[in-house]
Design an enzyme around this catalytic site. Structure first.
Site, PDB file in Angstrom:
ATOM      1  CG  ASP A   1     -10.166  -9.029  11.231  1.00  0.00           C
ATOM      2  OD1 ASP A   1     -10.516  -8.586   9.888  1.00  0.00           O
ATOM      3  OD2 ASP A   1      -9.346 -10.326  11.046  1.00  0.00           O
TER       4      ASP A   1
ATOM      5  CD1 TRP B   1      -6.206  -5.704  -0.965  1.00  0.00           C
ATOM      6  CD2 TRP B   1      -5.737  -6.875  -2.612  1.00  0.00           C
ATOM      7  NE1 TRP B   1      -4.661  -5.890  -0.708  1.00  0.00           N
ATOM      8  CE2 TRP B   1      -4.779  -6.562  -1.643  1.00  0.00           C
ATOM      9  CE3 TRP B   1      -5.818  -7.957  -4.087  1.00  0.00           C
ATOM     10  CZ2 TRP B   1      -3.456  -7.105  -2.376  1.00  0.00           C
ATOM     11  CZ3 TRP B   1      -4.755  -8.203  -4.187  1.00  0.00           C
ATOM     12  CH2 TRP B   1      -3.428  -8.284  -3.781  1.00  0.00           C
TER      13      TRP B   1
ATOM     14  CB  SER C   1      -4.796  -6.522   6.275  1.00  0.00           C
ATOM     15  OG  SER C   1      -5.487  -6.760   5.714  1.00  0.00           O
ATOM     16  CE1 TYR C   2      -0.413  -8.639  -0.648  1.00  0.00           C
ATOM     17  CE2 TYR C   2       1.467  -8.253  -0.011  1.00  0.00           C
ATOM     18  CZ  TYR C   2       0.698  -9.193  -0.523  1.00  0.00           C
ATOM     19  OH  TYR C   2       0.912  -9.635  -1.707  1.00  0.00           O
TER      20      TYR C   2
ATOM     21  CE1 TYR D   1      -3.503  -2.795   0.551  1.00  0.00           C
ATOM     22  CE2 TYR D   1      -2.267  -3.211   2.187  1.00  0.00           C
ATOM     23  CZ  TYR D   1      -3.021  -3.641   1.212  1.00  0.00           C
ATOM     24  OH  TYR D   1      -3.743  -4.748   1.104  1.00  0.00           O
TER      25      TYR D   1
ATOM     26  CG  HIS E   1      -9.393  -5.483   8.234  1.00  0.00           C
ATOM     27  ND1 HIS E   1      -8.432  -7.083   8.443  1.00  0.00           N
ATOM     28  CD2 HIS E   1      -8.471  -5.463   7.481  1.00  0.00           C
ATOM     29  CE1 HIS E   1      -8.041  -7.759   8.201  1.00  0.00           C
ATOM     30  NE2 HIS E   1      -7.858  -6.244   6.825  1.00  0.00           N
TER      31      HIS E   1
END
Length: 574
Positions: free
Chosen positions: A260, A181, A134-135, A65, A293
């Site tokens: 989440d 995403w 997350s990622y 990101y 999340h």
């Protein structure tokens, strides 16, 4: 606080007080530093480190990101002022990093090489920790099984389970959050849709789903590739990690929230490491709060929507993370004193439950059977007594053109403790409830359901939700799960139904932790959609990506002697 210096391969721990400065330390920033991977590709990183005489421990964060955000600048400044080097790196093909972004497939080797690069810097003492959500959690767990000798501890937050079985599909149903995403990470810079995502609903409703990206405005290679490989396990294996996570010997602090959208990752990874990784089982910890999340912001606020989780729900996660790294990177043997193996927030009771494992030892897994009529006046019951006589099946119609909704805010998978009373009143939802509690019961642990059902269609979805019904009538969502009928016998399978034949389905609702106090009750609902959380099943049994025809399915849920549909609830005695 202590520091560490490596002498001839051995680690010597020295007090940071031996340095000339005291905390907060002056910060040195080095932007755009290139790390060369094993194949010659250079990845760009920003480094924030304390201006001190000796080498320091490092925290590595790898992101798709872009590293050049205010969030990472602030984090870098904060960690460096505390005596750590903070390294934020663009993953391959994103931001200023070279190469091509191929989600997940690249992160195993690149993650290992990045850890080695950080450990080899002249300001580094050779001890590296990783963190991120997350990622950014995936970038940690994918290389974890390689056991880089420099990697001493990890904090994987809100980390999804394996792709394929979860993302872009979970139990056979395509998660439209993948599309959101893919819109963010297509290309080298991040695309934002701000507050306008609800305006994309007409696009999410369009068919075929393979063309939704073009309706929004661009062809998404990730979206197209993933839809082309929904039934191809060979495609997902190099992008997966859970089958080898147990080979890791790295201490991990798993952090997530009951709301989440990737909760299943921590609920699976913590037991994997506790049960199958003997070298690291005693260095695994789990924290689950009443959060979505966005644990960083939710943990600072005690209220989500209409539900107030009390002051106890607020947690200083930054302080927690520092204690973790003080112990594993800087040798502070007292930093984790008093830490329970698992810290679980009990919703409605608004308190924390400390446990030594997940599930909580001594949990009584109790079947609650679907009884009565879940359709007429929503009068179905949840009972611990199984059917002794035949009961009529409960029926409803599922129309893909009017799918049962999932309540969301800014992101499709951002559901919270929302009020589902209006959704439950729909004709395409079956409702089964316990009687209002007379004494407090704590339900905390994995939740599964077994339903016996038939459909007039060749394929359909079965969605189940567990909710807490307040005396006021507020129906608080707790958790849900589903199965796309074609995948009822396993991920990547595509087995059409025989219309009107009764089949047994196992649904994984992941888990929850809630106090059912006097006057409250639990509700179990069954439906055939959760839109736009998952794509609509058009009921035809055609190719999910390209089908364009939709038909109404006539659904039946059975709860008789031969077909005792039930939900299994984890009861914790305290």
């Amino acid at each position: 606080m202590v520091g560490a210096v490596a002498f001839f391969g051995c680690l010597a721990v020295i007090p940071i007080s031996a340095w000339t400065q005291t905390e907060p330390f002056p910060v040195i920033r080095e932007f755009g530093q290139m790390a060369t991977m094993r194949d010659g590709v250079n990845l760009s990183a920003d480094i924030y480190r304390p201006d001190v005489a000796g080498p320091v421990s490092a925290i590595l964060v790898r992101t798709p990101y872009t590293r050049t955000t205010a969030q990472h600048f602030n984090a870098g400044q904060s960690w460096a002022a505390k005596g750590y080097a903070y390294v934020i790196q663009d993953v391959r093909g994103r931001g200023d990093s070279g190469g091509i972004f191929n989600p997940l497939e690249q992160e195993t080797n690149d993650g290992y090489d990045a850890q080695s690069w950080v450990a080899g810097q002249p300001w580094s003492n050779g001890r590296v920790g990783t963190m991120g959500g997350s990622y950014l959690g995936w970038t940690q767990v994918l290389p974890a099984s390689l056991n880089n000798p420099a990697l001493k501890a990890m904090i994987p937050m809100v980390t999804p389970p394996d792709p394929g079985g979860y993302w872009p599909q979970r139990d056979g149903a395509v998660a439209l959050a993948l599309l959101e995403w893919a819109l963010v990470v297509e290309g080298r810079t991040s695309r934002s849709f701000g507050e306008a995502k609800h305006d994309l609903i007409p696009d999410y409703l369009s068919i075929p789903i393979k063309a939704i990206d073009r309706r929004i405005g661009l062809r998404l290679g990730i979206w197209q590739d993933y839809l082309d490989n929904l039934d191809n396990p060979a495609y997902w294996t190099p992008r997966s990690y859970q089958h080898r996570l147990h080979q890791s010997n790295v201490p991990m602090l798993h952090v997530t929230g009951w709301y989440d959208g990737t909760l299943g990752g921590a609920l699976q990874n913590f037991p994997i490491m506790r049960n199958s990784a003997p070298a690291a089982r005693d260095q695994q910890y789990l924290v689950i709060g009443p959060w979505r999340h966005w644990i960083g912001s939710d943990s600072k606020n005690q209220k989500i929507g209409e539900v107030d989780f009390g002051a106890a729900s607020r947690m200083n996660l930054d302080a927690l993370y520092r204690e973790w790294f003080e112990h594993y990177l800087n040798g502070d043997t007292t930093a984790l004193n008093g830490w329970p193996r698992a810290r679980l927030f009990v919703m409605n009771g608004n308190r924390w439950l400390d446990a030594q494992d997940w599930p909580v030892p001594g949990t009584i897994f109790t079947k609650h059977y679907l009884r009565g009529n879940g359709a007429a006046s929503k009068g179905g019951q949840l009972s611990t007594t199984s059917p002794a006589t035949d009961e009529s099946a409960d029926q409803y119609e599922y129309d893909p053109n009017d799918p049962t909704p999932f309540i969301w805010e800014g992101d499709i998978d951002s559901g919270g403790p929302d009020d589902y009373s209006a959704v439950d009143a729909r004709a395409d939802v079956l409702v089964y409830s316990t009687v209002p509690a007379q004494e407090t019961v704590t339900v905390c642990g994995p939740v599964t359901a077994e339903i016996h059902a038939s459909s007039s269609a060749r394929d359909t979805d079965w969605v189940a939700r567990l909710s807490l019904v307040h005396p006021s009538g507020y129906v608080q969502r707790l958790t849900e799960g589903w199965v796309r009928a074609r995948s009822r016998n396993g991920d990547f399978l595509n087995e059409p139904l025989t219309p009107d034949a009764i089949e047994s389905y196992t649904l994984d609702l992941w888990g929850t932790c809630v106090e059912v106090s006097k006057g409250f009750s639990l509700r179990f609902t069954v439906m055939s959609a959760a839109f736009p959380l998952i794509s609509r099943n058009l009921n035809t049994g055609g190719d999910q990506a390209s089908e364009v025809d939709a038909i109404i399915a006539h659904q039946s849920i059975y709860h008789d002697v031969a077909h005792p549909s039930s939900v299994t609830l984890p009861i914790v005695r305290q």
